[in-house]
Design a protein around this motif. Structure first.
Motif, PDB file in Angstrom:
ATOM      1  N   ASN A 182      -9.285  -4.154  -3.314  1.00  0.00           N
ATOM      2  CA  ASN A 182      -8.538  -5.268  -3.409  1.00  0.00           C
ATOM      3  C   ASN A 182      -9.424  -6.538  -3.657  1.00  0.00           C
ATOM      4  OD1 ASN A 182      -5.817  -4.435  -2.866  1.00  0.00           O
ATOM      5  ND2 ASN A 182      -6.593  -4.014  -0.781  1.00  0.00           N
ATOM      6  N   ILE A 183      -9.170  -7.527  -4.232  1.00  0.00           N
ATOM      7  CA  ILE A 183      -9.687  -8.608  -4.587  1.00  0.00           C
ATOM      8  C   ILE A 183      -8.673  -9.817  -4.003  1.00  0.00           C
ATOM      9  CG2 ILE A 183     -10.579 -10.578  -6.317  1.00  0.00           C
ATOM     10  CD1 ILE A 183     -11.259  -8.377  -7.948  1.00  0.00           C
ATOM     11  N   TYR A 184      -9.504 -10.682  -2.912  1.00  0.00           N
ATOM     12  CA  TYR A 184      -8.678 -11.812  -2.406  1.00  0.00           C
ATOM     13  C   TYR A 184      -9.625 -13.055  -2.097  1.00  0.00           C
ATOM     14  CZ  TYR A 184     -10.216  -9.647   1.755  1.00  0.00           C
ATOM     15  OH  TYR A 184     -11.140  -9.083   2.892  1.00  0.00           O
ATOM     16  N   PRO A 185      -9.141 -14.379  -2.100  1.00  0.00           N
ATOM     17  CA  PRO A 185      -7.926 -14.488  -2.470  1.00  0.00           C
ATOM     18  C   PRO A 185      -8.053 -14.574  -3.984  1.00  0.00           C
ATOM     19  CG  PRO A 185      -9.444 -16.417  -1.956  1.00  0.00           C
ATOM     20  CD  PRO A 185     -10.141 -15.281  -1.630  1.00  0.00           C
ATOM     21  N   THR A 208      -6.197 -16.441  -6.261  1.00  0.00           N
ATOM     22  CA  THR A 208      -6.239 -17.702  -7.237  1.00  0.00           C
ATOM     23  C   THR A 208      -7.429 -18.525  -6.095  1.00  0.00           C
ATOM     24  OG1 THR A 208      -4.109 -17.972  -7.994  1.00  0.00           O
ATOM     25  CG2 THR A 208      -5.250 -20.101  -7.539  1.00  0.00           C
ATOM     26  N   THR A 209      -8.592 -18.697  -6.969  1.00  0.00           N
ATOM     27  CA  THR A 209      -9.673 -18.970  -6.086  1.00  0.00           C
ATOM     28  C   THR A 209     -10.658 -20.215  -6.721  1.00  0.00           C
ATOM     29  OG1 THR A 209     -11.813 -18.274  -5.209  1.00  0.00           O
ATOM     30  CG2 THR A 209     -11.339 -17.367  -7.080  1.00  0.00           C
ATOM     31  N   LYS A 210     -11.193 -20.822  -6.041  1.00  0.00           N
ATOM     32  CA  LYS A 210     -12.034 -21.840  -6.711  1.00  0.00           C
ATOM     33  C   LYS A 210     -13.595 -21.683  -6.803  1.00  0.00           C
ATOM     34  CE  LYS A 210      -9.012 -25.585  -5.241  1.00  0.00           C
ATOM     35  NZ  LYS A 210      -9.062 -26.972  -4.287  1.00  0.00           N
ATOM     36  N   GLY A 211     -14.047 -20.700  -5.918  1.00  0.00           N
ATOM     37  CA  GLY A 211     -15.366 -20.575  -6.044  1.00  0.00           C
ATOM     38  C   GLY A 211     -15.869 -19.195  -5.125  1.00  0.00           C
ATOM     39  N   SER A 212     -15.227 -18.399  -4.800  1.00  0.00           N
ATOM     40  CA  SER A 212     -15.400 -17.135  -4.069  1.00  0.00           C
ATOM     41  C   SER A 212     -14.386 -16.240  -3.924  1.00  0.00           C
ATOM     42  CB  SER A 212     -16.291 -17.601  -2.866  1.00  0.00           C
ATOM     43  OG  SER A 212     -15.379 -17.924  -1.837  1.00  0.00           O
ATOM     44  N   PHE A 213     -14.713 -14.840  -3.848  1.00  0.00           N
ATOM     45  CA  PHE A 213     -13.651 -14.024  -3.612  1.00  0.00           C
ATOM     46  C   PHE A 213     -14.279 -12.907  -2.861  1.00  0.00           C
ATOM     47  CE2 PHE A 213     -15.097 -13.124  -7.755  1.00  0.00           C
ATOM     48  CZ  PHE A 213     -15.413 -11.625  -7.697  1.00  0.00           C
ATOM     49  N   THR A 214     -13.334 -11.972  -2.099  1.00  0.00           N
ATOM     50  CA  THR A 214     -14.013 -10.988  -1.301  1.00  0.00           C
ATOM     51  C   THR A 214     -13.141  -9.570  -1.799  1.00  0.00           C
ATOM     52  OG1 THR A 214     -13.705 -12.252   0.487  1.00  0.00           O
ATOM     53  CG2 THR A 214     -13.706  -9.888   0.968  1.00  0.00           C
ATOM     54  N   ILE A 215     -14.172  -8.677  -2.218  1.00  0.00           N
ATOM     55  CA  ILE A 215     -13.880  -7.303  -2.503  1.00  0.00           C
ATOM     56  C   ILE A 215     -13.707  -6.423  -1.404  1.00  0.00           C
ATOM     57  CG2 ILE A 215     -14.651  -5.577  -4.013  1.00  0.00           C
ATOM     58  CD1 ILE A 215     -16.156  -7.380  -5.847  1.00  0.00           C
ATOM     59  N   SER A 216     -12.536  -5.880  -1.261  1.00  0.00           N
ATOM     60  CA  SER A 216     -12.363  -4.867  -0.254  1.00  0.00           C
ATOM     61  C   SER A 216     -12.295  -3.667  -0.835  1.00  0.00           C
ATOM     62  CB  SER A 216     -11.126  -5.247   0.684  1.00  0.00           C
ATOM     63  OG  SER A 216     -10.830  -4.351   1.623  1.00  0.00           O
ATOM     64  N   ILE A 217     -13.056  -2.553  -0.429  1.00  0.00           N
ATOM     65  CA  ILE A 217     -12.915  -1.108  -0.516  1.00  0.00           C
ATOM     66  C   ILE A 217     -12.548  -0.084   0.159  1.00  0.00           C
ATOM     67  CG2 ILE A 217     -14.196   0.604  -2.255  1.00  0.00           C
ATOM     68  CD1 ILE A 217     -15.681  -1.699  -3.431  1.00  0.00           C
ATOM     69  N   SER A 218     -11.816   0.818  -0.152  1.00  0.00           N
ATOM     70  CA  SER A 218     -11.766   1.977   0.887  1.00  0.00           C
ATOM     71  C   SER A 218     -12.893   2.686   1.361  1.00  0.00           C
ATOM     72  CB  SER A 218     -10.482   2.863   0.326  1.00  0.00           C
ATOM     73  OG  SER A 218     -11.191   3.665  -0.749  1.00  0.00           O
ATOM     74  N   SER A 219     -12.928   2.903   2.552  1.00  0.00           N
ATOM     75  CA  SER A 219     -14.206   3.798   3.095  1.00  0.00           C
ATOM     76  C   SER A 219     -14.590   4.988   2.668  1.00  0.00           C
ATOM     77  CB  SER A 219     -14.043   3.855   4.801  1.00  0.00           C
ATOM     78  OG  SER A 219     -13.060   4.792   4.948  1.00  0.00           O
ATOM     79  N   GLN A 220     -13.621   5.673   2.040  1.00  0.00           N
ATOM     80  CA  GLN A 220     -14.066   7.048   1.056  1.00  0.00           C
ATOM     81  C   GLN A 220     -14.925   6.607  -0.045  1.00  0.00           C
ATOM     82  OE1 GLN A 220     -10.789   5.993   1.947  1.00  0.00           O
ATOM     83  NE2 GLN A 220      -9.891   7.501   2.724  1.00  0.00           N
ATOM     84  N   LEU A 221     -14.472   5.583  -0.700  1.00  0.00           N
ATOM     85  CA  LEU A 221     -15.312   4.938  -1.855  1.00  0.00           C
ATOM     86  C   LEU A 221     -16.809   4.456  -1.409  1.00  0.00           C
ATOM     87  CD1 LEU A 221     -15.322   4.772  -4.991  1.00  0.00           C
ATOM     88  CD2 LEU A 221     -14.496   2.712  -4.575  1.00  0.00           C
ATOM     89  N   THR A 222     -16.509   3.734  -0.562  1.00  0.00           N
ATOM     90  CA  THR A 222     -18.085   3.277  -0.218  1.00  0.00           C
ATOM     91  C   THR A 222     -19.048   4.334   0.269  1.00  0.00           C
ATOM     92  OG1 THR A 222     -17.423   2.578   1.999  1.00  0.00           O
ATOM     93  CG2 THR A 222     -17.163   0.886   0.266  1.00  0.00           C
ATOM     94  N   ALA A 223     -18.720   5.262   0.743  1.00  0.00           N
ATOM     95  CA  ALA A 223     -19.528   6.439   1.139  1.00  0.00           C
ATOM     96  C   ALA A 223     -20.135   6.997  -0.061  1.00  0.00           C
ATOM     97  CB  ALA A 223     -18.622   7.611   1.845  1.00  0.00           C
TER      98      ALA A 223
END
Length: 82
Positions: A4-7, A9-24
């Protein structure tokens, strides 16, 4: 794949959230912000655990793509800059 990418609609930054299986399997990822003409506007390489913040500046309002890729992942998400 849970990425996921949030927020989004952004002005200058966003957060990427990834499932734990993938980050391993792929914790070092490349992140490109690409305009609608396919030009890379911003590129970074990040160590991602479960989430990470990506900061950018100077992008005009509009729609962009965020390409997130590494050894075991290649994902594109749309991003709106306000």
């Amino acid at each position: 794949l849970k990425l996921n990418i949030y927020p989004n609609t952004t002005k200058g930054s966003f957060t990427i959230s990834i499932s734990s299986q993938l980050t391993a399997h792929s914790s070092q990822l490349n992140i490109d912000i690409v305009d609608m003409n396919g030009r890379i506007i911003n590129s970074t390489n990040k160590q991602i655990n479960n989430s990470t913040e990506v900061k950018f500046s100077g992008l005009p309002q509009g729609a962009y793509f965020v390409r997130i890729y590494g050894d075991t992942i290649n994902v594109i998400r749309k991003l709106i800059v306000k």
